[in-house]
Design a protein around this motif. Structure first.
Motif, PDB file in Angstrom:
ATOM      1  N   ILE A   1       0.807  27.909 -20.815  1.00 31.05           N
ATOM      2  CA  ILE A   1       1.300  27.514 -19.493  1.00 31.05           C
ATOM      3  C   ILE A   1       1.779  26.074 -19.595  1.00 31.05           C
TER       4      ILE A   1
ATOM      5  N   LYS B   1      -0.213  39.257 -18.244  1.00 32.23           N
ATOM      6  CA  LYS B   1       0.975  38.459 -17.944  1.00 32.23           C
ATOM      7  C   LYS B   1       1.169  38.378 -16.429  1.00 32.23           C
ATOM      8  N   GLN B   2       0.942  39.505 -15.752  1.00 32.75           N
ATOM      9  CA  GLN B   2       1.107  39.538 -14.299  1.00 32.75           C
ATOM     10  C   GLN B   2       0.088  38.629 -13.599  1.00 32.75           C
TER      11      GLN B   2
ATOM     12  N   ASN C   1       1.038  35.009 -14.123  1.00 31.29           N
ATOM     13  CA  ASN C   1       2.196  34.636 -13.302  1.00 31.29           C
ATOM     14  C   ASN C   1       1.825  34.512 -11.828  1.00 31.29           C
ATOM     15  N   GLU C   2       0.942  35.368 -11.345  1.00 32.27           N
ATOM     16  CA  GLU C   2       0.475  35.260  -9.953  1.00 32.27           C
ATOM     17  C   GLU C   2      -0.292  33.956  -9.743  1.00 32.27           C
TER      18      GLU C   2
ATOM     19  N   GLU D   1       2.184  31.139  -9.608  1.00 35.15           N
ATOM     20  CA  GLU D   1       2.893  31.109  -8.319  1.00 35.15           C
ATOM     21  C   GLU D   1       2.022  30.486  -7.227  1.00 35.15           C
TER      22      GLU D   1
END
Length: 138
Positions: free
Chosen positions: A90, A112-113, A116-117, A120
């Motif tokens: 990151i 990965k999801q 990414n959440e 965000e």
């Protein structure tokens, strides 16, 4: 699933994140840190050793300060050499994302999801703070 964390930054930012984690969540010891370029010492072996230390059934996250910066490039180069798929990098890291992921329950698996959440949610909007005028104090 065991998780390991490395923060690699230019200067003492990594230690600052570690110190803040210790104060805010008593989790400073969870972070391995690299304060790059304070000396002429090559920090690449520390990155390589961290990557090597991630065993089957473990996950690792490496936080860097600048996307495309020299520290980030070194991390990516070492990851390419070792080809471990249970590691995440990151970049442009802030305290919010580090807190979020270090405080993730151990039984949760990073994907990965989910990463990414978390990124965000951890995005910050810079805000100028308007100071009160003398009239508002009285």
């Amino acid at each position: 699933m065991k998780k390991k964390f490395l923060v690699a930054t230019h200067g003492r930012l990594a230690s600052g994140f570690q110190n803040s984690m210790a104060i805010l969540a008593d989790k400073g010891a969870e972070l391995e840190v690299i304060n790059a370029y304070l000396t002429n010492e090559d920090y690449t072996p520390i990155i390589s050793n961290f990557i090597d230390s991630i065993e089957e059934g473990e996950q690792g996250i490496i936080f860097t300060d600048l996307f495309g910066g020299s520290v980030n490039q070194t991390v990516v180069a070492e990851l390419i050499k070792q080809k471990k798929n249970q590691l995440f990098v990151i970049s442009n890291s802030n305290l919010a994302i580090i807190l979020s992921l270090v405080l993730t329950p151990e039984n949760e698996v990073f994907t990965k999801q989910s990463i990414n959440e978390a990124i965000e949610i951890s995005q910050v909007r810079l805000v100028s703070t308007d100071l009160p005028t003398e009239e508002t104090f009285f």
